[in-house]
Motif scaffolding. Sequence first.
Motif, PDB file in Angstrom:
ATOM      1  N   LEU A  32      47.163  19.191  33.053  1.00  0.00           N
ATOM      2  CA  LEU A  32      46.053  19.811  32.333  1.00  0.00           C
ATOM      3  C   LEU A  32      46.388  19.956  30.859  1.00  0.00           C
ATOM      4  CD1 LEU A  32      45.581  22.740  34.866  1.00  0.00           C
ATOM      5  CD2 LEU A  32      44.070  20.747  34.653  1.00  0.00           C
ATOM      6  N   ASP A  33      45.522  19.398  30.014  1.00  0.00           N
ATOM      7  CA  ASP A  33      45.577  19.721  28.598  1.00  0.00           C
ATOM      8  C   ASP A  33      45.172  21.196  28.456  1.00  0.00           C
ATOM      9  OD1 ASP A  33      45.452  19.306  25.728  1.00  0.00           O
ATOM     10  OD2 ASP A  33      43.273  19.346  25.977  1.00  0.00           O
ATOM     11  N   LEU A  34      45.583  21.848  27.376  1.00  0.00           N
ATOM     12  CA  LEU A  34      45.208  23.256  27.223  1.00  0.00           C
ATOM     13  C   LEU A  34      44.041  23.431  26.236  1.00  0.00           C
ATOM     14  CD1 LEU A  34      47.628  26.292  26.812  1.00  0.00           C
ATOM     15  CD2 LEU A  34      45.299  26.244  25.983  1.00  0.00           C
ATOM     16  N   ASP A  35      44.283  23.121  24.958  1.00  0.00           N
ATOM     17  CA  ASP A  35      43.299  23.477  23.934  1.00  0.00           C
ATOM     18  C   ASP A  35      42.009  22.670  24.066  1.00  0.00           C
ATOM     19  OD1 ASP A  35      44.511  25.587  22.417  1.00  0.00           O
ATOM     20  OD2 ASP A  35      46.018  24.126  21.809  1.00  0.00           O
ATOM     21  N   ASN A  36      40.934  23.412  24.146  1.00  0.00           N
ATOM     22  CA  ASN A  36      39.581  22.872  24.319  1.00  0.00           C
ATOM     23  C   ASN A  36      39.350  22.255  25.696  1.00  0.00           C
ATOM     24  OD1 ASN A  36      37.598  23.527  22.528  1.00  0.00           O
ATOM     25  ND2 ASN A  36      37.801  21.699  21.250  1.00  0.00           N
ATOM     26  N   THR A  37      40.353  22.377  26.579  1.00  0.00           N
ATOM     27  CA  THR A  37      40.183  21.966  27.984  1.00  0.00           C
ATOM     28  C   THR A  37      40.179  23.212  28.867  1.00  0.00           C
ATOM     29  OG1 THR A  37      41.189  19.793  27.653  1.00  0.00           O
ATOM     30  CG2 THR A  37      41.223  20.671  29.894  1.00  0.00           C
ATOM     31  N   LEU A  38      41.230  24.041  28.745  1.00  0.00           N
ATOM     32  CA  LEU A  38      41.304  25.287  29.515  1.00  0.00           C
ATOM     33  C   LEU A  38      40.696  26.457  28.754  1.00  0.00           C
ATOM     34  CD1 LEU A  38      44.926  25.002  30.962  1.00  0.00           C
ATOM     35  CD2 LEU A  38      42.772  24.464  32.122  1.00  0.00           C
ATOM     36  N   PRO A  40      38.990  27.411  24.413  1.00  0.00           N
ATOM     37  CA  PRO A  40      38.892  27.057  22.994  1.00  0.00           C
ATOM     38  C   PRO A  40      40.173  27.438  22.263  1.00  0.00           C
ATOM     39  CG  PRO A  40      36.938  28.250  23.713  1.00  0.00           C
ATOM     40  CD  PRO A  40      37.948  28.346  24.821  1.00  0.00           C
ATOM     41  N   TYR A  41      40.426  26.794  21.131  1.00  0.00           N
ATOM     42  CA  TYR A  41      41.691  26.953  20.408  1.00  0.00           C
ATOM     43  C   TYR A  41      42.077  28.410  20.174  1.00  0.00           C
ATOM     44  CZ  TYR A  41      42.288  22.003  19.498  1.00  0.00           C
ATOM     45  OH  TYR A  41      42.505  20.661  19.648  1.00  0.00           O
ATOM     46  N   LYS A  42      41.099  29.239  19.815  1.00  0.00           N
ATOM     47  CA  LYS A  42      41.476  30.598  19.418  1.00  0.00           C
ATOM     48  C   LYS A  42      41.357  31.623  20.535  1.00  0.00           C
ATOM     49  CE  LYS A  42      41.486  29.856  14.650  1.00  0.00           C
ATOM     50  NZ  LYS A  42      40.719  29.628  13.454  1.00  0.00           N
ATOM     51  N   GLY A 117      41.713  16.136  30.196  1.00  0.00           N
ATOM     52  CA  GLY A 117      41.751  16.535  28.797  1.00  0.00           C
ATOM     53  C   GLY A 117      40.439  16.271  28.105  1.00  0.00           C
ATOM     54  N   ASP A 118      40.359  16.765  26.863  1.00  0.00           N
ATOM     55  CA  ASP A 118      39.103  16.634  26.117  1.00  0.00           C
ATOM     56  C   ASP A 118      39.160  15.542  25.054  1.00  0.00           C
ATOM     57  OD1 ASP A 118      40.954  18.518  24.729  1.00  0.00           O
ATOM     58  OD2 ASP A 118      39.410  18.412  23.192  1.00  0.00           O
ATOM     59  N   GLN A 119      40.342  14.970  24.799  1.00  0.00           N
ATOM     60  CA  GLN A 119      40.426  13.997  23.715  1.00  0.00           C
ATOM     61  C   GLN A 119      40.839  12.605  24.192  1.00  0.00           C
ATOM     62  OE1 GLN A 119      41.945  15.073  19.868  1.00  0.00           O
ATOM     63  NE2 GLN A 119      41.959  17.237  20.398  1.00  0.00           N
ATOM     64  N   ILE A 120      40.149  11.628  23.621  1.00  0.00           N
ATOM     65  CA  ILE A 120      40.399  10.240  23.986  1.00  0.00           C
ATOM     66  C   ILE A 120      41.766   9.761  23.511  1.00  0.00           C
ATOM     67  CG2 ILE A 120      39.671   7.860  23.495  1.00  0.00           C
ATOM     68  CD1 ILE A 120      37.743   9.113  25.402  1.00  0.00           C
ATOM     69  N   THR A 122      44.457  11.216  22.542  1.00  0.00           N
ATOM     70  CA  THR A 122      45.690  11.869  23.000  1.00  0.00           C
ATOM     71  C   THR A 122      45.709  11.886  24.533  1.00  0.00           C
ATOM     72  OG1 THR A 122      44.641  14.040  22.743  1.00  0.00           O
ATOM     73  CG2 THR A 122      46.040  13.285  20.953  1.00  0.00           C
ATOM     74  N   ASP A 123      44.773  12.612  25.136  1.00  0.00           N
ATOM     75  CA  ASP A 123      44.820  12.820  26.588  1.00  0.00           C
ATOM     76  C   ASP A 123      44.568  11.543  27.388  1.00  0.00           C
ATOM     77  OD1 ASP A 123      45.165  15.655  26.237  1.00  0.00           O
ATOM     78  OD2 ASP A 123      43.042  15.737  25.694  1.00  0.00           O
ATOM     79  N   VAL A 124      43.424  10.922  27.132  1.00  0.00           N
ATOM     80  CA  VAL A 124      43.059   9.753  27.941  1.00  0.00           C
ATOM     81  C   VAL A 124      44.059   8.619  27.702  1.00  0.00           C
ATOM     82  CG1 VAL A 124      41.292   7.999  28.349  1.00  0.00           C
ATOM     83  CG2 VAL A 124      40.627  10.398  28.067  1.00  0.00           C
TER      84      VAL A 124
HETATM   85 MG   LIG Z   1      42.675  19.357  23.891  1.00  0.00          MG
END
Ligand SMILES: [Mg+2]
Length: 164
Positions: A32-38, A40-42, A117-120, A122-124
Amino acid sequence: MSVLPFPEYKFRAVQDISADFLARKSIEFLMLDLDNTLAPYKQALPLSAVTDWAAAVRASGVKLCIVSNSRKEKRVRIFAVMLESPYVTRAGKPSPSKLLEVMRAGNVSPDKAALVGDQIYTDVLSARLAGITPILISPMDLRNPLLAIRYALEAPFRIRGRAE
Ligand SMILES: [Mg+2]
């Protein structure tokens, strides 16, 4: 297997990935990616929808592991505790090396592993390079303008992948 960063499956949010779906696809290890997946960043803590989802997935026998590029060890550790999951920080995605390392440590074969994940780029991409199943979700927060541009650049890849 494609090494272009096309997602295999797409969901709106992580909690839409059901234990049933994972069982149908024989996925036993879910990174699992964390930021914006699990979250939001803040946002410092996961919502109960996310921790409930993680509990249900773990109860079905799927192992979880947070694999984040974040340098904020304390933040990642809090999520790991709440999701009762091991974690990796500074994962260096899109390099697949940390993904391969945790899979080796857990004796997991690539055909039973996926990364959400939410990003192509990096994650994908890291999932494709590791030879595992990439699952794309919609980013939780698009208010950061630089991120919005980045997501727009990903559009040709985001439209691919089966919506489940
Ligand atoms: Mg992310």
